[in-house]
Motif scaffolding. Structure first.
Motif, PDB file in Angstrom:
ATOM      1  N   PRO A  18       0.817  -1.217   0.000  1.00  0.00           N
ATOM      2  CA  PRO A  18       0.000   0.000   0.000  1.00  0.00           C
ATOM      3  C   PRO A  18       0.851   1.267   0.000  1.00  0.00           C
ATOM      4  O   PRO A  18       0.400   2.314  -0.468  1.00  0.00           O
ATOM      5  N   PHE A  19       2.081   1.158   0.498  1.00  0.00           N
ATOM      6  CA  PHE A  19       2.951   2.338   0.505  1.00  0.00           C
ATOM      7  C   PHE A  19       3.410   2.682  -0.916  1.00  0.00           C
ATOM      8  O   PHE A  19       3.522   3.845  -1.282  1.00  0.00           O
ATOM      9  N   VAL A  20       3.673   1.638  -1.704  1.00  0.00           N
ATOM     10  CA  VAL A  20       4.034   1.868  -3.111  1.00  0.00           C
ATOM     11  C   VAL A  20       2.841   2.454  -3.855  1.00  0.00           C
ATOM     12  O   VAL A  20       2.971   3.429  -4.612  1.00  0.00           O
ATOM     13  N   LYS A  46      16.520   2.195   2.844  1.00  0.00           N
ATOM     14  CA  LYS A  46      16.038   1.895   4.204  1.00  0.00           C
ATOM     15  C   LYS A  46      15.552   0.446   4.303  1.00  0.00           C
ATOM     16  O   LYS A  46      14.834   0.080   5.233  1.00  0.00           O
ATOM     17  N   GLY A  47      15.927  -0.368   3.328  1.00  0.00           N
ATOM     18  CA  GLY A  47      15.558  -1.782   3.349  1.00  0.00           C
ATOM     19  C   GLY A  47      14.095  -2.025   3.016  1.00  0.00           C
ATOM     20  O   GLY A  47      13.584  -3.132   3.214  1.00  0.00           O
ATOM     21  N   LYS A  48      13.400  -0.990   2.571  1.00  0.00           N
ATOM     22  CA  LYS A  48      11.972  -1.130   2.259  1.00  0.00           C
ATOM     23  C   LYS A  48      11.645  -0.417   0.964  1.00  0.00           C
ATOM     24  O   LYS A  48      12.334   0.520   0.569  1.00  0.00           O
ATOM     25  N   LEU A  49      10.545  -0.816   0.354  1.00  0.00           N
ATOM     26  CA  LEU A  49       9.963  -0.070  -0.758  1.00  0.00           C
ATOM     27  C   LEU A  49       8.741   0.665  -0.218  1.00  0.00           C
ATOM     28  O   LEU A  49       8.104   0.166   0.699  1.00  0.00           O
ATOM     29  N   PRO A  50       8.432   1.837  -0.758  1.00  0.00           N
ATOM     30  CA  PRO A  50       9.007   2.446  -1.954  1.00  0.00           C
ATOM     31  C   PRO A  50      10.186   3.377  -1.647  1.00  0.00           C
ATOM     32  O   PRO A  50      10.351   3.839  -0.539  1.00  0.00           O
ATOM     33  N   TYR A  51      10.973   3.577  -2.712  1.00  0.00           N
ATOM     34  CA  TYR A  51      11.866   4.724  -2.758  1.00  0.00           C
ATOM     35  C   TYR A  51      11.885   5.207  -4.198  1.00  0.00           C
ATOM     36  O   TYR A  51      11.392   4.503  -5.098  1.00  0.00           O
ATOM     37  N   LEU A 100      -3.389  -0.040  11.032  1.00  0.00           N
ATOM     38  CA  LEU A 100      -4.086  -0.964  10.123  1.00  0.00           C
ATOM     39  C   LEU A 100      -3.083  -1.802   9.313  1.00  0.00           C
ATOM     40  O   LEU A 100      -3.295  -2.998   9.080  1.00  0.00           O
ATOM     41  N   TYR A 101      -2.001  -1.175   8.888  1.00  0.00           N
ATOM     42  CA  TYR A 101      -1.000  -1.875   8.075  1.00  0.00           C
ATOM     43  C   TYR A 101      -0.567  -3.189   8.726  1.00  0.00           C
ATOM     44  O   TYR A 101      -0.455  -4.220   8.067  1.00  0.00           O
ATOM     45  N   TRP A 102      -0.338  -3.152  10.039  1.00  0.00           N
ATOM     46  CA  TRP A 102       0.209  -4.339  10.700  1.00  0.00           C
ATOM     47  C   TRP A 102      -0.820  -5.460  10.781  1.00  0.00           C
ATOM     48  O   TRP A 102      -0.462  -6.646  10.800  1.00  0.00           O
TER      49      TRP A 102
END
Ligand SMILES: N[C@@H](CCC(=O)N[C@@H](CS)C(=O)NCC(=O)O)C(=O)O
Length: 244
Positions: A18-20, A46-51, A100-102
């Motif tokens: 959902p962040f992407v 940061k080891g995560k997407l998005p960037y 909610l994400y978790w």
């Protein structure tokens, strides 16, 4: 041109993250040209997407990307909102992203049947002999992350209870408005759309999906956002594009 690093479409969604999706919608809202690249996860700052990469500037995290777009491209995603409305928008955004994400992560990764329907496919490219080990390690890490956040310390029915309260609050606040803060989209719509669509993903059998499907206004909202920002798609998470 901006490069947005993504996972690529999956789970009946433009992106499983959902962040992407949030960042993609923000770019569309801002009318900024971008391309996507699905090969960036290993190099994620940061080891995560998005960037994103923007003219050799690299920005990680959906909220910092939002700030970057606002500053560099002179776009205020909350123009038209007064300070109190901006505060409400921010609070709902963080409810979705940090609470909610978790519950969505738990539903997709902890439940074995759902894991097999969805995230297991992320590992298809791992050589067969190593795959079970890699899957076990990554799932263990996801469980650790859930525990560190706190959501993972609750029993499954408790997680569902909390997430249902999130979804009910989002549905009640949206009400019959076309967009989350009123008649026009604002920054928070990029987030709310992405997380509600994520909860509605048809790939997963979850009580969270059932709780979300009870809200006709949320399904119509996802359809409305789809029509506006993904007109080329026949549907997102089972919600047909809707123009009203
Ligand atoms: N705060 C970050 C959260 C991004 C995030 O959690 N991305 C997830 C996918 S939904 C990820 O890349 N996780 C990989 C990992 O934790 O190893 C943002 O707003 O961009």
């Amino acid at each position: 041109m901006i490069t947005l690093y993504t996972f690529g479409p999956g789970f009946g969604l433009p992106d499983p993250s959902p962040f992407v999706m949030k960042v993609e919608v923000l770019l569309k809202m801002a009318g900024v040209a971008y391309r996507t690249d699905t090969t960036g996860f290993r190099k994620a700052p940061k080891g995560k997407l998005p960037y994103v990469d923007d003219d050799r500037e690299r920005i990680a995290d959906s909220t910092f990307i939002r700030f970057h777009i606002e500053k560099k491209y002179g776009k205020d995603f909350d123009s038209g909102l007064d300070p109190a409305q901006r505060s409400i928008a921010w609070a709902f955004e963080k409810l979705a992203e940090d609470h909610l994400y978790w519950a969505i992560v738990d539903a997709r990764w902890s439940d074995r049947a759902n894991f097999n329907r969805g995230p297991r496919n992320f590992f298809d490219a791992v050589p067969g002999a190593m795959r079970p080990l890699v899957i076990t390690m990554v799932r263990r890490q996801v469980r650790k992350n859930l525990h560190a956040h706190g959501m993972g310390r609750h029993a499954r029915p408790e997680i569902v209870q909390l997430a249902t309260r999130d979804i009910d609050s989002i549905a009640d606040y949206l009400g019959q408005k076309p967009y989350f803060m009123g008649t026009e989209p604002s920054g928070v719509d990029a987030t709310i759309f992405s997380f509600v669509a994520g909860a509605l993903s048809p790939t997963f059998e979850t009580p969270l999906r059932v709780a979300t499907e009870r809200h006709d206004n949320l399904k119509r909202y996802v359809g409305r956002m789809t029509a506006r920002y993904y007109p080329e798609l026949p549907e997102i998470a089972g919600c047909k594009p809707e123009n009203r």
